[in-house]
Motif scaffolding. Structure first.
Motif, PDB file in Angstrom:
ATOM      1  N   GLN A 118    -145.164 -25.891   3.432  1.00  0.00           N
ATOM      2  CA  GLN A 118    -143.837 -26.712   3.611  1.00  0.00           C
ATOM      3  C   GLN A 118    -142.872 -26.041   2.495  1.00  0.00           C
ATOM      4  O   GLN A 118    -141.946 -25.846   3.018  1.00  0.00           O
ATOM      5  N   LYS A 119    -143.272 -25.920   1.393  1.00  0.00           N
ATOM      6  CA  LYS A 119    -142.446 -25.308   0.352  1.00  0.00           C
ATOM      7  C   LYS A 119    -142.143 -23.834   0.624  1.00  0.00           C
ATOM      8  O   LYS A 119    -140.953 -23.503   0.539  1.00  0.00           O
ATOM      9  N   HIS A 120    -142.982 -23.199   1.232  1.00  0.00           N
ATOM     10  CA  HIS A 120    -142.749 -21.869   1.652  1.00  0.00           C
ATOM     11  C   HIS A 120    -141.741 -21.621   2.531  1.00  0.00           C
ATOM     12  O   HIS A 120    -140.946 -20.645   2.600  1.00  0.00           O
ATOM     13  N   LEU A 121    -141.841 -22.553   3.619  1.00  0.00           N
ATOM     14  CA  LEU A 121    -141.046 -22.281   4.835  1.00  0.00           C
ATOM     15  C   LEU A 121    -139.725 -22.572   4.607  1.00  0.00           C
ATOM     16  O   LEU A 121    -138.710 -22.170   5.218  1.00  0.00           O
ATOM     17  N   ASP A 176    -161.317 -18.383  -5.489  1.00  0.00           N
ATOM     18  CA  ASP A 176    -160.952 -19.940  -5.443  1.00  0.00           C
ATOM     19  C   ASP A 176    -161.215 -20.896  -4.104  1.00  0.00           C
ATOM     20  O   ASP A 176    -160.594 -20.725  -3.082  1.00  0.00           O
ATOM     21  N   ASN A 177    -162.539 -21.118  -4.322  1.00  0.00           N
ATOM     22  CA  ASN A 177    -162.780 -21.801  -2.859  1.00  0.00           C
ATOM     23  C   ASN A 177    -162.007 -23.209  -2.470  1.00  0.00           C
ATOM     24  O   ASN A 177    -161.972 -23.727  -1.311  1.00  0.00           O
ATOM     25  N   ASP A 178    -161.247 -23.553  -3.508  1.00  0.00           N
ATOM     26  CA  ASP A 178    -160.292 -24.898  -3.071  1.00  0.00           C
ATOM     27  C   ASP A 178    -158.935 -24.523  -2.535  1.00  0.00           C
ATOM     28  O   ASP A 178    -158.527 -25.654  -1.861  1.00  0.00           O
ATOM     29  N   ARG A 179    -158.836 -23.298  -2.307  1.00  0.00           N
ATOM     30  CA  ARG A 179    -157.360 -23.053  -1.779  1.00  0.00           C
ATOM     31  C   ARG A 179    -157.485 -21.896  -0.612  1.00  0.00           C
ATOM     32  O   ARG A 179    -158.224 -20.905  -0.853  1.00  0.00           O
ATOM     33  N   LYS A 180    -157.103 -22.176   0.485  1.00  0.00           N
ATOM     34  CA  LYS A 180    -157.156 -21.406   1.558  1.00  0.00           C
ATOM     35  C   LYS A 180    -155.605 -20.622   1.569  1.00  0.00           C
ATOM     36  O   LYS A 180    -154.673 -21.468   1.865  1.00  0.00           O
ATOM     37  N   ARG A 181    -155.731 -19.443   2.118  1.00  0.00           N
ATOM     38  CA  ARG A 181    -154.465 -18.842   2.640  1.00  0.00           C
ATOM     39  C   ARG A 181    -154.377 -18.599   4.230  1.00  0.00           C
ATOM     40  O   ARG A 181    -155.331 -18.086   4.627  1.00  0.00           O
ATOM     41  N   ILE A 182    -153.179 -18.949   4.782  1.00  0.00           N
ATOM     42  CA  ILE A 182    -153.049 -18.660   5.817  1.00  0.00           C
ATOM     43  C   ILE A 182    -152.044 -17.859   6.400  1.00  0.00           C
ATOM     44  O   ILE A 182    -151.029 -17.667   5.410  1.00  0.00           O
ATOM     45  N   PRO A 183    -151.940 -17.150   7.560  1.00  0.00           N
ATOM     46  CA  PRO A 183    -150.957 -16.481   7.928  1.00  0.00           C
ATOM     47  C   PRO A 183    -149.508 -17.409   8.068  1.00  0.00           C
ATOM     48  O   PRO A 183    -149.527 -18.434   8.713  1.00  0.00           O
ATOM     49  N   CYS A 184    -148.328 -16.865   7.497  1.00  0.00           N
ATOM     50  CA  CYS A 184    -146.974 -17.569   7.665  1.00  0.00           C
ATOM     51  C   CYS A 184    -146.560 -17.605   9.167  1.00  0.00           C
ATOM     52  O   CYS A 184    -146.772 -16.620  10.023  1.00  0.00           O
ATOM     53  N   PRO A 185    -146.407 -18.818   9.623  1.00  0.00           N
ATOM     54  CA  PRO A 185    -145.932 -19.113  10.927  1.00  0.00           C
ATOM     55  C   PRO A 185    -144.596 -18.285  11.479  1.00  0.00           C
ATOM     56  O   PRO A 185    -144.280 -18.063  12.693  1.00  0.00           O
ATOM     57  N   LEU A 186    -143.790 -18.067  10.514  1.00  0.00           N
ATOM     58  CA  LEU A 186    -142.718 -17.483  10.653  1.00  0.00           C
ATOM     59  C   LEU A 186    -142.807 -15.887  10.823  1.00  0.00           C
ATOM     60  O   LEU A 186    -141.975 -15.198  11.553  1.00  0.00           O
TER      61      LEU A 186
END
Length: 479
Positions: free
Chosen positions: A72-75, A50-60
């Motif tokens: 923002q929803k995840h936080l 899925d090249n349209d969506r990128k996963r990043i490490p959670c800042p928390l």
């Protein structure tokens, strides 16, 4: 659960309906359930094409990832987010020292850096300050019938047996001090799994108006709390650091005027000082300020223990608020003096009266480890057992022995002292630090004492601190 089918390469294939991501660290496929039509779960969804969506490490918490467009929803629901503080959380209420000028730099020179002359001078100061302190404590190795069945159960192994002996002795000492009765709130500091409160509950049987508060800052597995949920009294866990615990704002203590009994089994280092200040300074003092009306007087004809007479109401604890002290007693098994800190220590005033300060305290608290790691054969055997057991959820017999061994090896004095001399000095350092705690309690109206509550073969940390209000601090009857 269905068995995982074998796959090529010796590894099992993912279970149907489960995530297809292979977890290299665990040498198996992820067992999470992916969304319908997906091959991978939400955590490993970045493996999808899925090249349209990128996963990043959670800042928390960078240990897990999240879609960038859903951050923002995840936080708002992430388990690592900062939780709202409970009402009883008051920042540093029991911390102690506020004057930063008296707090030593964290980077202290090790004992091994001392010259022979400096070490000898330090030991002289220790012995001078210890003059008048009884070096040998009284044996109070008691037991309690509530644990007799468990103590005689052959299914319990050696480690469990040692814990049961200690818990039985703690309950025996509580019974001797008349602290096992109705109309009390028992507060277990450093509760862990809550086993000490569990046995106190069994010892009290069907006593009325009894509540338990279990204070533990860490999330704990294998708790025994579930065994008490069907009872009609409070058995509540407070997940908070003792340093920030304000008992006056705990709902059950606000609602009911119950005397509290502070208990703890191997309350580590500075946690003992924080608990003492939490009870006799923060809680008792603030309670007295809020309730300035004098308590009704007792008559000499009332045959009482500390808080109860022989009437039915008193045995049930219904009228205990008429004649009580906010803190009815303290029973704490001491531990890990090398983890004490000057800024939290309740005996600073005592240290100053014997011409000692934070510098000497820093060295003495490190030297306390000599009292246990001087027993090298015992420690070596224990380390072999510890290496075989990695379950951090269970109570450890000497939960800080590894740290003690590191202290001993790093502070090697190159033959300046024998093993026996180190043991004696370590015990004297522990005794001096505990004497400061005794003086602190005595100045606040308590009869405080130290005693051996179990044999050293059961636990190297075998000293129990007890305290009950002195007669002079209890309202006296008038003629």
């Amino acid at each position: 659960m269905a068995a995982e089918p074998a796959a090529a390469g010796g590894f099992r294939a993912p279970v149907p309906g489960r995530c297809g991501y292979f977890v290299e660290r665990k040498k198996r496929f992820c067992k999470m359930i992916p969304a319908q039509g997906r091959r991978f779960c939400g955590e490993h969804g970045h493996q999808e094409e899925d090249n349209d969506r990128k996963r990043i490490p959670c800042p928390l918490d960078p240990k897990h990832t999240v879609y960038e467009d859903q951050l923002q929803k995840h936080l708002k629901k992430c388990n690592s987010r900062e939780k709202p503080k409970p009402a009883y959380f008051v920042q540093d209420i029991n911390a102690g020292l506020k004057d930063e000028t008296e707090i030593l730099d964290e980077q202290q020179l090790p004992i091994s850096s001392l010259s022979k002359e400096e070490l000898e001078d330090l030991i002289k100061k220790l012995k001078k300050a210890s003059n008048g302190i009884k070096p040998i404590l009284k044996d109070q190795m008691l037991s309690h019938q509530a644990l007799q069945e468990a103590l005689n159960d052959p299914k319990n192994g050696e480690s469990a047996f040692k814990h049961l002996k200690q818990q039985a002795s703690i309950l025996g000492n509580m019974e001797k001090l008349h602290l096992l009765g109705p109309g009390r709130c028992f507060i277990e500091f450093g509760a862990g799994r809550g086993k000490l409160s569990h046995w106190v509950d069994i010892a009290l049987q069907d006593a009325e108006n009894v509540h338990f508060l279990l204070v533990e800052r860490a999330t704990t597995r294998f708790k025994v709390d579930g065994k008490h949920r069907k009872r009609d009294y409070v058995f509540e866990r407070l997940q908070v650091d003792i340093q920030h615990l304000c008992l006056n704002k705990v709902p059950i203590l606000e609602k009911e005027k119950l005397p509290v009994v502070g208990i703890g089994k191997h309350l580590c280092g500075a946690a003992t000082d924080l608990a003492l200040r939490c009870l006799v300074e923060s809680y008792a003092t603030q309670y007295d300020e809020r309730n300035e009306e004098p308590s009704p007087k007792r008559f000499k004809s009332d045959k009482t223990d500390i808080a109860f007479n022989n009437s039915d109401d008193e045995r049930s604890g219904k009228k205990v608020s008429e004649n009580w002290k906010p803190v009815a007693g303290i029973v704490v098994a001491l531990c890990c003096h090398h983890r004490c800190q000057w800024k939290h220590y309740v005996g600073r005033e005592f240290f100053r009266t014997v011409e000692l300060g934070p510098v000497e305290f820093n060295y003495f608290q490190r030297m306390t480890s000599w009292a246990t790691c001087g027993m090298r054969e015992t420690i070596t055997e224990a380390s072999t057992v510890d290496a075989k057991s990695k379950d951090q959820s269970s109570d450890t017999e000497e939960h800080d022995q590894v740290h003690n061994r590191i202290e001993c090896s790093s502070d090697s004095l190159q033959g300046l002292l024998t093993v026996e001399e180190r043991k004696q000095i370590g015990r004297l350092c522990k005794l001096l630090i505990d004497q400061g705690r005794i003086k602190y309690l005595q100045q606040r109206g308590y009869n405080a004492a130290l005693q051996y509550y179990t044999d050293s073969t059961v636990s190297l940390e075998n000293v129990l601190l007890t305290a009950v209000p002195s007669q002079s601090s209890v309202p006296q009857p008038t003629a």
